[in-house]
Design a protein around this motif. Sequence first.
Motif, short mmCIF file in Angstrom:
data_model
loop_
_atom_site.label_atom_id
_atom_site.label_comp_id
_atom_site.label_asym_id
_atom_site.label_seq_id
_atom_site.Cartn_x
_atom_site.Cartn_y
_atom_site.Cartn_z
N ASP A 101 17.11 1.15 -14.08
CA ASP A 101 16.26 1.11 -12.89
C ASP A 101 15.49 -0.21 -12.82
OD1 ASP A 101 14.98 2.34 -15.25
OD2 ASP A 101 13.18 2.43 -14.01
N ALA A 102 15.24 -0.67 -11.60
CA ALA A 102 14.42 -1.86 -11.38
C ALA A 102 13.73 -1.74 -10.02
CB ALA A 102 15.30 -3.11 -11.40
N PRO A 103 12.49 -2.25 -9.86
CA PRO A 103 11.65 -2.76 -10.94
C PRO A 103 11.33 -1.63 -11.94
CG PRO A 103 10.64 -3.14 -8.77
CD PRO A 103 11.79 -2.22 -8.57
N SER A 104 10.93 -2.02 -13.13
CA SER A 104 10.58 -1.04 -14.15
C SER A 104 9.40 -0.18 -13.68
CB SER A 104 10.18 -1.77 -15.44
OG SER A 104 8.96 -2.46 -15.25
N GLY A 105 9.27 0.98 -14.32
CA GLY A 105 8.13 1.85 -14.00
C GLY A 105 6.81 1.13 -14.27
N THR A 106 6.79 0.34 -15.32
CA THR A 106 5.57 -0.40 -15.65
C THR A 106 5.25 -1.43 -14.56
OG1 THR A 106 6.27 -0.23 -17.95
CG2 THR A 106 4.48 -1.78 -17.47
N ALA A 107 6.28 -2.15 -14.10
CA ALA A 107 6.05 -3.15 -13.05
C ALA A 107 5.46 -2.49 -11.82
CB ALA A 107 7.37 -3.85 -12.72
N LEU A 108 5.96 -1.28 -11.51
CA LEU A 108 5.44 -0.57 -10.33
C LEU A 108 3.99 -0.13 -10.55
CD1 LEU A 108 8.66 1.39 -9.33
CD2 LEU A 108 7.60 -0.54 -8.11
N MET A 109 3.66 0.30 -11.79
CA MET A 109 2.26 0.65 -12.09
C MET A 109 1.37 -0.58 -11.89
SD MET A 109 2.64 2.76 -15.66
CE MET A 109 0.92 2.88 -16.11
N LEU A 110 1.84 -1.72 -12.38
CA LEU A 110 1.05 -2.95 -12.25
C LEU A 110 0.92 -3.35 -10.78
CD1 LEU A 110 2.68 -4.79 -15.29
CD2 LEU A 110 0.27 -4.07 -15.15
N GLY A 111 2.01 -3.17 -10.03
CA GLY A 111 1.98 -3.48 -8.60
C GLY A 111 1.00 -2.58 -7.86
N GLU A 112 1.00 -1.29 -8.21
CA GLU A 112 0.06 -0.34 -7.57
C GLU A 112 -1.37 -0.79 -7.85
OE1 GLU A 112 0.56 2.22 -5.67
OE2 GLU A 112 2.64 2.84 -5.99
N ALA A 113 -1.64 -1.17 -9.10
CA ALA A 113 -3.00 -1.57 -9.48
C ALA A 113 -3.40 -2.84 -8.74
CB ALA A 113 -3.08 -1.78 -10.99
N ALA A 114 -2.47 -3.79 -8.62
CA ALA A 114 -2.77 -5.04 -7.91
C ALA A 114 -3.06 -4.75 -6.44
CB ALA A 114 -1.59 -6.00 -8.05
N ALA A 115 -2.27 -3.85 -5.85
CA ALA A 115 -2.48 -3.49 -4.44
C ALA A 115 -3.82 -2.78 -4.27
CB ALA A 115 -1.32 -2.61 -3.96
N GLU A 116 -4.13 -1.85 -5.18
CA GLU A 116 -5.42 -1.14 -5.11
C GLU A 116 -6.58 -2.12 -5.18
OE1 GLU A 116 -3.87 2.76 -7.39
OE2 GLU A 116 -5.77 1.94 -8.14
N GLY A 117 -6.45 -3.10 -6.06
CA GLY A 117 -7.50 -4.12 -6.20
C GLY A 117 -7.77 -4.85 -4.89
N ARG A 118 -6.72 -4.99 -4.10
CA ARG A 118 -6.86 -5.68 -2.80
C ARG A 118 -7.14 -4.71 -1.67
NH1 ARG A 118 -1.91 -9.96 -2.45
NH2 ARG A 118 -2.85 -11.59 -3.72
N GLY A 119 -7.13 -3.41 -1.98
CA GLY A 119 -7.39 -2.40 -0.93
C GLY A 119 -6.23 -2.24 0.03
N VAL A 120 -4.99 -2.46 -0.45
CA VAL A 120 -3.82 -2.27 0.42
C VAL A 120 -2.85 -1.30 -0.25
CG1 VAL A 120 -4.00 -4.56 1.48
CG2 VAL A 120 -2.61 -4.27 -0.60
N ALA A 121 -1.86 -0.82 0.53
CA ALA A 121 -0.84 0.08 -0.04
C ALA A 121 0.33 -0.76 -0.53
CB ALA A 121 -0.38 1.06 1.02
N LEU A 122 0.80 -0.49 -1.74
CA LEU A 122 1.89 -1.31 -2.30
C LEU A 122 3.12 -1.29 -1.39
CD1 LEU A 122 3.00 -3.07 -4.58
CD2 LEU A 122 3.76 -0.98 -5.73
#
Length: 269
Positions: free
Chosen positions: A164-185
């Motif tokens: 699978d790609a992106p990895s589950g971890t990459a998606l967790m990091l992406g979710e966190a980055a999006a949350e930090g900006r107040g947007v939906a991944l």
Amino acid sequence: MTDTPGIVVTGASGRMGQMLVREVSASPDCHLVAALEREDSDWIGRDVGTAMGGAELGVTVTSDALEAFARAQAVIDFTAPAATVEFAALAAQARAVHVIGTTGLSGDDLKKIDAAAHHAVIVRAGNMSLGVNLLVELTRKVSQALGEAFDIEIVEAHHKAKVDAPSGTALMLGEAAAEGRGVALDDVADRGRDGMTGPREAGAIGFSAIRGGDIVGEHDVLFAGAGERIVLRHVATDRGIFARGALRAALWGQDKRPGQYSMADVLGL
Ligand SMILES: NC(=O)C1=CN([C@@H]2O[C@H](COP(=O)(O)OP(=O)(O)OC[C@H]3O[C@@H](n4cnc5c(N)ncnc54)[C@H](O)[C@@H]3O)[C@@H](O)[C@H]2O)C=CC1
Ligand SMILES: O=C(O)C1=N[C@H](C(=O)O)C[C@H](O)C1
């Protein structure tokens, strides 16, 4: 007999399954009650310890999930999406804590897992290591502090057998980055560039995946600004970090109310 929690390891012949069988059987805080594999696996009917090339563990590999889960207090599951969705319903029926490490789950799979969590404790994370879960928190904070002046790119590298790609971890990091900006991944993710892509979209969160050899798992979160860059990095060199995190989650979940939890809950982050 022992009164420590009994644990089932699913996908016992897999990379993570074997690591988990070792961790669970070596721990004084739990015991291995069953090792599960697909019914067409040549491990079925064999002692899991000897199948792994080690000493006998007194646990025969089976494909009967319902019977195994009925004897367990927790199921640790690093398999594949279709199996994990099926196991979520069966673990809920048995009221066993279900620790899900499987990645590549679809939106539909996640809905079925949510339904199972009404009846039992589920701990799910795309990465069970302490280091990555701390990195997730750092990513959220840095993303919030920097805002859209810095472009975010997530680069991950894994072994050549990863499906699978992106990895589950990459998606967790992406979710966190999006949350930090107040947007939906989902609104900002850029998951594959090829050809005449045009310039980078403002506010995009980009993903790149490298696959090769025996790389255990590496993740970079790059914040690229004008004249400077920040890179947050996690490098896994031993799958034991995921197995130990999963076992900790299985024990942590024993006295919790039904619901879905994350590794951040388990680690108190
Ligand atoms: N959350 C985390 O910390 C981590 C998650 N993973 C994820 O765990 C999953 C497994 O990874 P690996 O161990 O590397 O894969 P693998 O391919 O080595 O092992 C998967 C095992 O599951 C078994 N399996 C599949 N369907 C089954 C079924 N219906 N019943 C019983 N067994 C079944 C397969 O036969 C195989 O032995 C992947 O989704 C991977 O991304 C991997 C490492 C860490
Ligand atoms: O498949 C793997 O190996 C891994 N999968 C997880 C992921 O998808 O992020 C966790 C870890 O990076 C190893």
